[in-house]
Design an enzyme around this catalytic site. Structure first.
Site, PDB file in Angstrom:
ATOM      1  N   GLN A   1      28.080  39.840  20.371  1.00 39.76           N
ATOM      2  CA  GLN A   1      29.106  39.979  21.391  1.00 39.76           C
ATOM      3  C   GLN A   1      29.073  38.772  22.306  1.00 39.76           C
ATOM      4  O   GLN A   1      28.042  38.513  22.942  1.00 39.76           O
ATOM      5  CB  GLN A   1      28.803  41.260  22.178  1.00 39.76           C
ATOM      6  CG  GLN A   1      29.682  41.522  23.352  1.00 39.76           C
ATOM      7  CD  GLN A   1      28.973  42.393  24.384  1.00 39.76           C
ATOM      8  OE1 GLN A   1      27.979  42.006  24.993  1.00 39.76           O
ATOM      9  NE2 GLN A   1      29.456  43.598  24.573  1.00 39.76           N
ATOM     10  N   GLY A   2      30.158  38.009  22.382  1.00 41.89           N
ATOM     11  CA  GLY A   2      30.198  36.836  23.250  1.00 41.89           C
ATOM     12  C   GLY A   2      30.933  37.140  24.537  1.00 41.89           C
ATOM     13  O   GLY A   2      32.146  36.898  24.643  1.00 41.89           O
ATOM     14  N   TYR A   3      30.232  37.696  25.505  1.00 43.78           N
ATOM     15  CA  TYR A   3      30.857  38.028  26.792  1.00 43.78           C
ATOM     16  C   TYR A   3      30.301  37.151  27.915  1.00 43.78           C
ATOM     17  O   TYR A   3      30.979  36.285  28.430  1.00 43.78           O
ATOM     18  CB  TYR A   3      30.588  39.504  27.153  1.00 43.78           C
ATOM     19  CG  TYR A   3      31.478  40.515  26.464  1.00 43.78           C
ATOM     20  CD1 TYR A   3      32.251  40.185  25.364  1.00 43.78           C
ATOM     21  CD2 TYR A   3      31.526  41.829  26.935  1.00 43.78           C
ATOM     22  CE1 TYR A   3      33.044  41.133  24.732  1.00 43.78           C
ATOM     23  CE2 TYR A   3      32.322  42.784  26.318  1.00 43.78           C
ATOM     24  CZ  TYR A   3      33.078  42.433  25.217  1.00 43.78           C
ATOM     25  OH  TYR A   3      33.856  43.377  24.614  1.00 43.78           O
ATOM     26  N   SER A   4      29.026  37.412  28.288  1.00 45.79           N
ATOM     27  CA  SER A   4      28.468  36.761  29.479  1.00 45.79           C
ATOM     28  C   SER A   4      28.375  35.250  29.298  1.00 45.79           C
ATOM     29  O   SER A   4      28.185  34.750  28.190  1.00 45.79           O
ATOM     30  CB  SER A   4      27.067  37.299  29.761  1.00 45.79           C
ATOM     31  OG  SER A   4      27.127  38.660  30.069  1.00 45.79           O
TER      32      SER A   4
ATOM     33  N   SER B   1      23.007  38.900  22.340  1.00 50.26           N
ATOM     34  CA  SER B   1      22.026  39.598  21.503  1.00 50.26           C
ATOM     35  C   SER B   1      22.344  39.364  20.039  1.00 50.26           C
ATOM     36  O   SER B   1      23.504  39.410  19.638  1.00 50.26           O
ATOM     37  CB  SER B   1      22.064  41.105  21.775  1.00 50.26           C
ATOM     38  OG  SER B   1      21.836  41.343  23.133  1.00 50.26           O
TER      39      SER B   1
ATOM     40  N   GLU C   1      30.072  51.307  25.962  1.00 51.57           N
ATOM     41  CA  GLU C   1      28.671  50.906  25.969  1.00 51.57           C
ATOM     42  C   GLU C   1      27.876  51.700  26.999  1.00 51.57           C
ATOM     43  O   GLU C   1      26.802  52.186  26.733  1.00 51.57           O
ATOM     44  CB  GLU C   1      28.559  49.411  26.275  1.00 51.57           C
ATOM     45  CG  GLU C   1      27.124  48.919  26.298  1.00 51.57           C
ATOM     46  CD  GLU C   1      27.022  47.434  26.625  1.00 51.57           C
ATOM     47  OE1 GLU C   1      26.239  46.753  25.974  1.00 51.57           O
ATOM     48  OE2 GLU C   1      27.727  46.964  27.527  1.00 51.57           O
TER      49      GLU C   1
ATOM     50  N   ASN D   1      22.893  47.780  37.559  1.00 52.13           N
ATOM     51  CA  ASN D   1      22.971  49.034  38.304  1.00 52.13           C
ATOM     52  C   ASN D   1      23.548  48.837  39.708  1.00 52.13           C
ATOM     53  O   ASN D   1      24.074  49.778  40.301  1.00 52.13           O
ATOM     54  CB  ASN D   1      21.609  49.732  38.320  1.00 52.13           C
ATOM     55  CG  ASN D   1      21.370  50.444  36.985  1.00 52.13           C
ATOM     56  OD1 ASN D   1      22.184  50.343  36.058  1.00 52.13           O
ATOM     57  ND2 ASN D   1      20.278  51.186  36.884  1.00 52.13           N
TER      58      ASN D   1
END
Lengths: 353, 396
Positions: free
Chosen positions: B124-127, B159, B242, B373
């Site tokens: 997953q290429g998000y951050s 990841s 998620e 959080n």
């Protein structure tokens, strides 16, 4: 599968909430707490709605509902910091009298709000040095301290071996005890050759009553904490500092988020434990211990943070937020502190030899 | 209140329990993508309806009608014996649901079957280094050049990038649009020219995630999910998915039972640790909290089945509460073991195959990942309690 409240249960909740909000707002609670009014007026009002006999079968003049409904009532009472003998007379005493049998007359009097029965269980629950009592030949001698309900007509008194006796207020000397929480009255009872009627010599009945009481206190704390959370959000949305409402500061928002994050699962836990008293005999005692212990921890967090969010006002009598703070505080101490309850939970599971 | 699922479901539970007990020995010990034994196991699970359960047959799934109760029963029965529940990974957990919801038929047919069968691994290429909690400020650019997108930029915390075959990736395609409306959701191969992967060792000392650099990476222009500029809503649907799946209460209950077992078996000066009041008190506290979370879960499931109560708050708080709870639960196991609790890697005194230390750190990772959080607390207070947003600083 249905994990939640039925339409009838929601209706009951709405009815009681509305009644308490309209008839007994904080101003009246203050007057009752200061002794200007008697809590009998609250009980009269709730009698019209059938609350005293909630757990008493219809054949004996009651409403014939279960512990989950009783927990709903307790939540409403906590939310409105209402002074009543619901916990003692309608839940704990009724649990004992129903299980012991042969008490139809008293049960029917409780159901119509005519008689109320207080609870003096400390000798069995954790005797303190200042108290102590003995029963022989049908009479009781000694002293109970912190008996619950300073206005009861009778008291159910436990001795150290879990026998339960009914003692009339007329044959004992009662002195009210001031505590921080003026919405739940406690008293000292002195017995001198006072007539004591044996109601039960079965430890199981004592346990039934104490655990039912614990679940009700947990529900009471749930309601009181919910109110404190709502008051915090409402106050923070109108109080301005640095040219903005304080509800827009993360410091305040995160406190509110933590309160609700801890409190929301408590709602499911209280429902489950009320249901367990009605229908899950194998796990009800464990669940009752854990529910009261957990609710008191969360209640303590919420009552502290809510007071902080109100700033100086939270600390004043003028605002009256302390009524909720103290209600939650009293629920924590009565019928077993969290540490004692967790120890009991460990015992129930056989973790202690 | 009615806690029974009824006869049909109890029969179903019997079937699942039977399967779990019969196949316990066949399950692979370690989870992970691409290993032959995991792929074989995944096939067995799909054939029996215990993985890819509701994914239509034409995409390679089991094709069952969605049934929350049955899914719950499967999860409970598998957790009870800590049974391997098959392949996870971000392709299966996140991309497949989104393709089912928003992909084209061609994309579904092409990607879902090999993904759920473990033949196609995704990352997953998000951050990005400058876009963490504020994900929408991401800077990796994609510009259209003929029939291709040309991608330049950098992702981080990616990841499994080092073992992934493909990536689903958020990129900025509309430079002039407001930040939430300028993002698109692209799919492309990880062996495309111009991709460089640098592993990042995490605190568990495993290369679980990576930095990924893109230099003029060319991607066919039809490899987009949703329309140009719609990537943010695609990503948000995924993030919601998620959060709910990070720390289920059935797993917490099963770890709690392991912890109780550990405290009975593990001794100090000959006494089992369960007999130490200090540790027992902490255990009981955690048990109470775990019970509260599992009742909360039951309420959420009931609300999904019966659609008759508002559980917005009850579901919003799950990620925050359950990740903190698991971190503390795993931490208590380490504490009760004293110096033995420090064991790691090939230490001969290791307990529980090193799972306690690993999970203790892993759940700290989950407290940060999937929306920290602190961000959860913002969401709860704003969307749950109706409190106002912090005034925004000027956009760059």
């Amino acid at each position: 599968m249905e994990f939640g409240l039925s339409e009838e249960q929601l209706l009951l909740q709405d009815t009681i909430m509305q009644f308490l909000a309209e008839e007994f707002p904080l101003e009246k609670v203050r007057k009752i707490s200061s002794g200007k009014y008697s809590d009998a007026m609250v009980w009269e009002g709730l009698t019209k709605l059938g609350i005293p006999g909630l757990l008493i079968p219809e054949t004996q003049g009651g409403v014939g509902l279960g512990y989950l409904e009783a927990a709903i009532i307790s939540e409403c009472l906590g939310y409105n910091v209402t002074p009543t003998p619901f916990l003692t007379s309608s839940v704990m005493a009724v649990t004992v009298l129903k299980a012991a049998g042969n008490q139809e007359l008293l049960l029917s009097q409780i159901a119509i709000g005519d008689q109320r029965v207080g609870i003096a269980f400390n000798e069995a629950l954790g005797a303190r040095a200042d108290a102590g009592l003995t029963v022989a030949n049908g009479v009781i001698n000694g002293k109970s301290i912190f008996a619950l309900d300073g206005n009861a007509d009778h008291y159910l008194v436990a001795d150290a071996t879990f026998n339960l006796y009914l003692v009339s207020t007329q044959v004992l000397k009662r002195t009210k005890l001031a505590t921080v929480d003026r919405t739940q009255s406690t008293c000292e009872l002195v017995y001198k050759d006072s007539e004591a009627i044996l109601i039960s010599n079965d430890e199981k009945i004592f346990k039934e009553a104490i655990n039912a009481g614990r679940v009700m206190q947990a529900a009471d704390t749930l309601g009181a904490a919910q109110s404190m959370l709502e008051q915090s959000v409402a106050y923070s949305m109108q109080r301005e500092q640095f040219n903005r409402v304080i509800a827009s500061f993360q410091a305040v928002k995160h406190m509110c988020a933590d309160m609700v994050a801890n409190l929301e699962p408590c709602r499911a836990m209280v429902w489950y434990s009320g249901h367990a008293l009605d229908a899950l005999p194998d796990e009800k005692h464990l669940v009752a211990c854990h529910t009261k212990a957990h609710l008191q921890e969360v209640g303590q967090l919420v009552s502290k943070q809510s007071t902080e969010i109100h700033g100086g006002m939270g600390f004043t009598d003028l605002l009256g937020l302390h009524y909720w703070f103290k209600r939650i505080g009293a629920n924590r101490q009565l019928l077993g502190s969290p540490e004692m309850l967790r120890e009991e939970a460990a015992k129930i599971q056989g973790f202690i030899a | 209140m009615d806690l029974s699922f009824g006869l049909e479901y109890e029969n179903f539970r019997g079937q699942v329990r039977h399967f779990v007990e019969e196949n316990r020995e066949k399950q692979p010990k370690f989870r992970g993508p691409a290993k032959e034994e995991n792929i074989t196991w995944q096939r067995i699970l799909i054939d029996n309806g215990y993985a890819a359960r509701t994914i239509p047959k034409k995409y390679g799934g089991y094709g069952a009608k969605p049934d929350i109760i049955k899914s719950r029963i499967i999860s409970e029965e598998f957790s009870r014996l800590q049974m391997n529940t098959g392949l996870t990974g971000q392709g299966i957990k996140m991309l497949v649901p989104i393709l089912l919801q928003m992909g084209t038929e061609e994309q579904r047919l092409k990607f879902i079957r090999p993904t759920i069968q473990g033949e196609l691994n995704w990352c997953q290429g998000y951050s990005e280094p400058g876009a963490g909690s504020d994900l929408a400020s991401l800077n990796t650019r994609a510009e259209l050049d003929g029939e291709d997108w040309v991608i330049n930029g950098q992702k981080i915390w990616t990841s499994s990038a080092h073992i992934a075959d493909w990536i689903f990736c958020l990129v900025r395609t509309e430079a002039e649009a407001p930040k939430h409306q300028g993002i698109s959701f692209l799919l492309f191969k990880m062996d495309s020219p111009g991709i460089e992967i640098r592993p990042l060792i995490d605190m568990t000392m495993k290369p679980n995630f990576n930095e990924v650099f893109f230099t003029n990476v060319r991607v066919p222009k039809q490899q987009i999910v949703g329309q140009r500029g719609e990537g943010w809503s695609v990503a948000n649907a995924l993030l919601g998915f998620e959060r709910g799946s990070l720390a289920p209460s059935a797993a917490a209950l099963s770890r709690l039972n392991e912890l109780i077992k550990l405290m009975h078996e593990e001794t100090v000066n000959g006494d089992p640790l369960i007999s130490k009041p200090q540790f027992r008190e902490r255990l009981m506290k955690i048990q109470g909290r775990t019970m509260a979370m599992s009742y909360n879960d039951m309420r959420l499931i009931s609300a999904q089945i019966n659609n008759n109560q508002d559980t917005k708050l009850a579901s919003m708080i799950v990620k925050l509460q359950s990740t903190e709870l698991r971190h503390e639960l795993e931490g208590l196991a380490i504490d009760v073991m004293g110096e033995i609790g420090l064991s790691f890697d090939d230490n001969p005194y290791l307990r529980g195959e090193g799972g306690w230390q690993y999970q203790y750190m892993y759940f700290l990772g989950l407290i940060i990942g999937g929306g920290t959080n602190q961000i959860q607390r913002n969401i709860i207070s704003e969307r749950g309690l109706g409190m106002p947003k912090e005034p925004k600083s000027k956009e760059k």
